[in-house]
Motif scaffolding. Structure first.
Motif, PDB file in Angstrom:
ATOM      1  N   LYS A 142     -71.688 106.377 -11.928  1.00 33.43           N
ATOM      2  CA  LYS A 142     -70.492 107.407 -12.057  1.00 33.43           C
ATOM      3  C   LYS A 142     -69.728 107.589 -11.046  1.00 33.43           C
ATOM      4  N   ASN A 143     -70.062 107.521  -9.826  1.00 32.92           N
ATOM      5  CA  ASN A 143     -69.448 107.458  -8.576  1.00 32.92           C
ATOM      6  C   ASN A 143     -68.350 106.434  -8.751  1.00 32.92           C
ATOM      7  N   ARG A 144     -68.830 105.271  -8.832  1.00 33.27           N
ATOM      8  CA  ARG A 144     -67.945 103.975  -8.833  1.00 33.27           C
ATOM      9  C   ARG A 144     -67.117 104.306  -9.779  1.00 33.27           C
ATOM     10  N   PHE A 145     -67.347 104.714 -11.172  1.00 36.63           N
ATOM     11  CA  PHE A 145     -66.244 104.898 -12.337  1.00 36.63           C
ATOM     12  C   PHE A 145     -65.274 105.823 -11.705  1.00 36.63           C
ATOM     13  N   LYS A 146     -65.536 106.756 -11.093  1.00 31.40           N
ATOM     14  CA  LYS A 146     -64.642 107.912 -10.731  1.00 31.40           C
ATOM     15  C   LYS A 146     -63.536 107.268  -9.438  1.00 31.40           C
ATOM     16  N   VAL A 147     -64.192 106.351  -8.691  1.00 33.04           N
ATOM     17  CA  VAL A 147     -63.216 105.711  -7.642  1.00 33.04           C
ATOM     18  C   VAL A 147     -62.246 104.674  -8.450  1.00 33.04           C
ATOM     19  N   MET A 200     -60.674 101.557 -19.700  1.00 33.75           N
ATOM     20  CA  MET A 200     -61.933 101.332 -18.920  1.00 33.75           C
ATOM     21  C   MET A 200     -62.898 101.315 -19.684  1.00 33.75           C
ATOM     22  N   LYS A 201     -64.045 100.782 -19.368  1.00 25.68           N
ATOM     23  CA  LYS A 201     -65.485 100.740 -20.181  1.00 25.68           C
ATOM     24  C   LYS A 201     -66.054 101.818 -19.668  1.00 25.68           C
ATOM     25  N   ASP A 202     -67.106 102.291 -20.491  1.00 27.90           N
ATOM     26  CA  ASP A 202     -67.924 103.332 -20.177  1.00 27.90           C
ATOM     27  C   ASP A 202     -68.810 102.999 -18.983  1.00 27.90           C
ATOM     28  N   PRO A 203     -69.303 103.641 -17.900  1.00 29.85           N
ATOM     29  CA  PRO A 203     -70.085 103.244 -16.876  1.00 29.85           C
ATOM     30  C   PRO A 203     -71.205 102.467 -17.435  1.00 29.85           C
ATOM     31  N   SER A 204     -71.787 102.907 -18.428  1.00 30.57           N
ATOM     32  CA  SER A 204     -72.995 102.423 -18.860  1.00 30.57           C
ATOM     33  C   SER A 204     -73.172 100.978 -19.359  1.00 30.57           C
ATOM     34  N   MET A 205     -71.725 100.782 -19.909  1.00 28.97           N
ATOM     35  CA  MET A 205     -71.459  99.396 -20.519  1.00 28.97           C
ATOM     36  C   MET A 205     -71.063  98.432 -19.296  1.00 28.97           C
ATOM     37  N   SER A 206     -70.495  98.961 -18.475  1.00 26.59           N
ATOM     38  CA  SER A 206     -69.949  98.073 -16.994  1.00 26.59           C
ATOM     39  C   SER A 206     -70.852  97.962 -16.056  1.00 26.59           C
ATOM     40  N   HIS A 207     -72.138  98.776 -16.283  1.00 27.38           N
ATOM     41  CA  HIS A 207     -73.233  98.787 -15.326  1.00 27.38           C
ATOM     42  C   HIS A 207     -72.926  99.338 -13.863  1.00 27.38           C
ATOM     43  N   ILE A 208     -72.039 100.318 -13.972  1.00 29.90           N
ATOM     44  CA  ILE A 208     -71.768 100.595 -12.591  1.00 29.90           C
ATOM     45  C   ILE A 208     -72.074 102.381 -12.727  1.00 29.90           C
TER      46      ILE A 208
END
Length: 76
Positions: free
Chosen positions: A21-26, A11-19
């Motif tokens: 942290k909650n969406r990253f967790k999901v 997975m991409k880091d949340p800052s790189m994928s522009h999402i």
């Protein structure tokens, strides 16, 4: 992205994928569910629709609209 052999999630880091942290967790929960379903029985094929539905359900990605769409599809 989930790989079966060897088991890994990329997975991409949340800052790189522009999402958020909650969406990253999901997304992470969704992908972890794919790993767990793939472990059930490696000798049997589990339909992709089941794997996706299971992962979506347990990562709380299924909304009321999803449920209504399924009901509309199964009505006789």
């Amino acid at each position: 992205m989930t790989y079966r052999y060897p088991e890994k999630i990329i997975m991409k880091d949340p800052s790189m994928s522009h999402i958020t942290k909650n969406r990253f967790k999901v997304v992470l929960e969704h992908e972890l569910n794919h790993i767990m379903v793939n472990r059930i029985d490696p000798n049997r094929t589990i339909p992709r629709w089941f794997k996706e539905g299971f992962a979506m359900f347990y990562s709380n990605e299924i909304s009321l609209n999803h449920k209504l769409d399924v009901l509309n599809e199964i009505r006789i």
